[in-house]
Design a protein around this motif. Structure first.
Motif, mmCIF file in Angstrom:
data_model
loop_
_atom_site.group_PDB
_atom_site.id
_atom_site.type_symbol
_atom_site.label_atom_id
_atom_site.label_comp_id
_atom_site.label_asym_id
_atom_site.label_seq_id
_atom_site.Cartn_x
_atom_site.Cartn_y
_atom_site.Cartn_z
ATOM 1 N N THR A 83 -16.634 -1.557 15.959
ATOM 2 C CA THR A 83 -17.269 -0.445 15.242
ATOM 3 C C THR A 83 -17.084 -0.519 13.734
ATOM 4 O OG1 THR A 83 -15.270 0.889 15.588
ATOM 5 C CG2 THR A 83 -17.031 1.090 17.223
ATOM 6 N N THR A 84 -16.134 -1.329 13.238
ATOM 7 C CA THR A 84 -15.881 -1.432 11.803
ATOM 8 C C THR A 84 -15.901 -2.894 11.386
ATOM 9 O OG1 THR A 84 -13.474 -1.516 12.139
ATOM 10 C CG2 THR A 84 -14.467 0.657 11.827
ATOM 11 N N TRP A 85 -16.005 -3.113 10.073
ATOM 12 C CA TRP A 85 -16.060 -4.484 9.569
ATOM 13 C C TRP A 85 -14.761 -5.239 9.821
ATOM 14 C CZ3 TRP A 85 -12.549 -5.939 5.866
ATOM 15 C CH2 TRP A 85 -11.925 -4.913 5.159
ATOM 16 N N TYR A 86 -13.623 -4.537 9.769
ATOM 17 C CA TYR A 86 -12.366 -5.237 10.011
ATOM 18 C C TYR A 86 -12.162 -5.524 11.496
ATOM 19 C CZ TYR A 86 -11.057 -0.249 10.234
ATOM 20 O OH TYR A 86 -11.013 1.105 10.498
ATOM 21 N N ASP A 87 -12.739 -4.697 12.361
ATOM 22 C CA ASP A 87 -12.728 -5.013 13.792
ATOM 23 C C ASP A 87 -13.530 -6.283 14.062
ATOM 24 O OD1 ASP A 87 -11.103 -3.101 14.985
ATOM 25 O OD2 ASP A 87 -12.673 -1.584 14.924
ATOM 26 N N VAL A 96 -7.625 -8.422 18.895
ATOM 27 C CA VAL A 96 -7.972 -7.005 18.745
ATOM 28 C C VAL A 96 -6.870 -6.338 17.934
ATOM 29 C CG1 VAL A 96 -9.313 -6.840 20.865
ATOM 30 C CG2 VAL A 96 -6.851 -6.479 20.955
ATOM 31 N N ILE A 97 -7.264 -5.367 17.138
ATOM 32 C CA ILE A 97 -6.313 -4.652 16.290
ATOM 33 C C ILE A 97 -5.558 -3.636 17.142
ATOM 34 C CG2 ILE A 97 -6.074 -3.083 14.334
ATOM 35 C CD1 ILE A 97 -8.521 -4.437 13.103
ATOM 36 N N SER A 98 -4.234 -3.745 17.128
ATOM 37 C CA SER A 98 -3.398 -2.846 17.930
ATOM 38 C C SER A 98 -2.816 -1.700 17.122
ATOM 39 C CB SER A 98 -2.257 -3.631 18.581
ATOM 40 O OG SER A 98 -1.476 -4.306 17.601
ATOM 41 N N GLY A 99 -2.947 -1.758 15.797
ATOM 42 C CA GLY A 99 -2.421 -0.684 14.965
ATOM 43 C C GLY A 99 -2.185 -1.159 13.543
ATOM 44 N N PRO A 100 -1.734 -0.265 12.676
ATOM 45 C CA PRO A 100 -1.456 -0.654 11.293
ATOM 46 C C PRO A 100 -0.148 -1.439 11.184
ATOM 47 C CG PRO A 100 -0.890 1.643 11.627
ATOM 48 C CD PRO A 100 -1.513 1.177 12.900
ATOM 49 N N SER A 101 -0.078 -2.303 10.188
ATOM 50 C CA SER A 101 1.156 -3.043 9.928
ATOM 51 C C SER A 101 2.100 -2.191 9.090
ATOM 52 C CB SER A 101 0.840 -4.348 9.194
ATOM 53 O OG SER A 101 0.424 -4.079 7.855
ATOM 54 N N ARG A 102 3.249 -2.746 8.785
ATOM 55 C CA ARG A 102 4.260 -2.027 8.010
ATOM 56 C C ARG A 102 4.217 -2.362 6.521
ATOM 57 N NH1 ARG A 102 9.883 -1.654 11.496
ATOM 58 N NH2 ARG A 102 9.043 -0.387 13.208
ATOM 59 N N TYR A 103 3.201 -3.120 6.116
ATOM 60 C CA TYR A 103 3.150 -3.501 4.705
ATOM 61 C C TYR A 103 3.007 -2.274 3.799
ATOM 62 C CZ TYR A 103 1.743 -5.597 0.316
ATOM 63 O OH TYR A 103 1.683 -5.940 -1.005
ATOM 64 N N GLY A 104 2.191 -1.302 4.201
ATOM 65 C CA GLY A 104 2.015 -0.104 3.378
ATOM 66 C C GLY A 104 3.324 0.631 3.162
ATOM 67 N N GLU A 105 4.154 0.737 4.214
ATOM 68 C CA GLU A 105 5.451 1.403 4.077
ATOM 69 C C GLU A 105 6.355 0.630 3.127
ATOM 70 O OE1 GLU A 105 7.151 1.830 7.909
ATOM 71 O OE2 GLU A 105 5.363 2.751 8.801
ATOM 72 N N ARG A 106 6.372 -0.700 3.286
ATOM 73 C CA ARG A 106 7.242 -1.518 2.423
ATOM 74 C C ARG A 106 6.783 -1.455 0.965
ATOM 75 N NH1 ARG A 106 9.201 -0.825 6.770
ATOM 76 N NH2 ARG A 106 10.173 -2.428 8.064
ATOM 77 N N PHE A 107 5.483 -1.417 0.767
ATOM 78 C CA PHE A 107 4.952 -1.323 -0.590
ATOM 79 C C PHE A 107 5.351 0.005 -1.237
ATOM 80 C CE2 PHE A 107 1.651 -0.317 -3.702
ATOM 81 C CZ PHE A 107 1.587 -1.490 -4.426
ATOM 82 N N MET A 108 5.253 1.102 -0.486
ATOM 83 C CA MET A 108 5.650 2.407 -1.023
ATOM 84 C C MET A 108 7.148 2.456 -1.292
ATOM 85 S SD MET A 108 3.073 4.113 -1.683
ATOM 86 C CE MET A 108 4.061 5.530 -2.187
ATOM 87 N N ASN A 109 7.948 1.774 -0.479
ATOM 88 C CA ASN A 109 9.382 1.695 -0.755
ATOM 89 C C ASN A 109 9.632 1.019 -2.097
ATOM 90 O OD1 ASN A 109 10.099 2.937 1.654
ATOM 91 N ND2 ASN A 109 10.450 1.017 2.738
ATOM 92 N N SER A 110 8.882 -0.036 -2.380
ATOM 93 C CA SER A 110 9.019 -0.709 -3.675
ATOM 94 C C SER A 110 8.641 0.222 -4.822
ATOM 95 C CB SER A 110 8.139 -1.966 -3.716
ATOM 96 O OG SER A 110 8.622 -2.965 -2.855
#
Length: 312
Positions: A83-87, A96-110
């Protein structure tokens, strides 16, 4: 005896300009290669000889921000049309995409730890530098040397004691613990640089303000602080760069809650092993905040390098 100062010839200026441009090009090649790798496919990213001309794709960025699992043809059929371009990009690789990664959390920690420690370092460093510059502090030279000596120790020399101390205090893998640690490490740099700037501000400005009825704090806030803004801005850039890029303490003292991006990016693994386009995409995004911060304060940076030197 006097010596005449001659203007460099046109040929000398051209030669100097070519050297500067050549040096800039050489230093930018690794950065441009990282950015380009973020838009390559996994196959192109490890091709030998290296692929310079390639068809760009956002697969690296999709892999960076998502977790994927390999699926059989039956599973892909049951999942239906993407249904989406990243899919669509993920399905093209049989995943298949199973969920978001943790990169966003690690980036916000930085972001939290880097900018938090820089702000705290500027507050404490400016106050300490003003005291060393304007007041008669007992054993001033010894104290200044002691502050500077803390910068001489390599991180690995104090890593184990700091780890044991943080574990005893319950500061392991916490934002406040990393902010305090980076502040302590950067404080020596900020004190010495800011003291050089405050020494350049004539003390007569403050004396005139005190005669006009200002308190010492008002004179500092309304007279000294605006004059030292250039030094504060340039020092903040250097402190942020260290806190943003620091790796050794981040690896040792964080693992989940407060882990920053530097130790997370090299460990990005795809379904087929090391995902180099995702690693390059993560590194590219990681560069953006420091570059934006430096560009916003670029007018102060040159003077910070030339006039904020360590001196007494």
């Amino acid at each position: 005896m006097s010596f005449a100062v001659t203007e460099p010839s046109k040929g000398t200026k051209w030669f100097a300009g070519i050297l500067v441009i050549g040096y800039a090009v050489i230093t930018l090649i690794p950065l441009l290669w990282i950015i380009a790798t973020g838009f390559k496919s996994p196959t192109d990213s490890i091709a030998y000889p290296p692929v310079v001309v390639f068809e760009p794709t956002l697969e690296g960025y999709v892999n960076l921000f998502t977790d994927r699992t390999r699926a059989t043809e039956q599973m892909l059929e049951e999942a239906g049309e993407p249904t989406t371009w990243y899919d669509k990009i993920a399905r093209g690789r049989g995943t298949v995409i199973s969920g978001p990664s943790r990169y966003g959390e690690r980036f916000m920690n930085s972001v939290i730890i880097g900018f938090g420690s820089t702000a705290l370092c500027m507050v404490l460093g400016t106050a300490a530098a003003y005291a060393f510059s304007r007041f008669r502090v007992p054993l001033k030279d010894d104290l200044l040397f002691f502050i500077l000596s803390t910068r001489m120790m390599p991180p690995i020399a104090v890593a184990i004691p700091i780890f044991l101390m943080f574990r005893q205090l319950g500061l392991n893998d916490t934002h406040i613990g990393m902010i305090l640690l980076y502040t302590a490490v950067n404080l020596s740099l900020s004190v010495w640089l800011l003291k050089g700037f405050i020494d350049e501000i004539p003390i007569e400005y403050e004396e005139a303000a005190l005669i006009d009825g200002y308190t010492r704090f008002q004179a500092f806030y309304k007279v000294v602080l605006p004059q030292a803004a250039t030094g504060i801005a340039s020092t903040a850039i250097f402190c942020l760069i260290f806190a943003w890029n620091e790796y050794a303490f981040a690896v040792l003292l964080t693992s989940g809650t407060a882990q920053t991006a530097p130790p997370f990016i090299p460990n990005i693994i795809g379904v087929n092993g090391k995902d180099w386009p995702a690693v390059a995409a993560g590194a590219t995004i990681f560069l953006v905040p420091v570059m934006v911060f430096t560009v916003l304060l670029r007018k102060h940076l040159l003077r910070g390098i030339t006039f904020g030197a360590v001196r007494k």
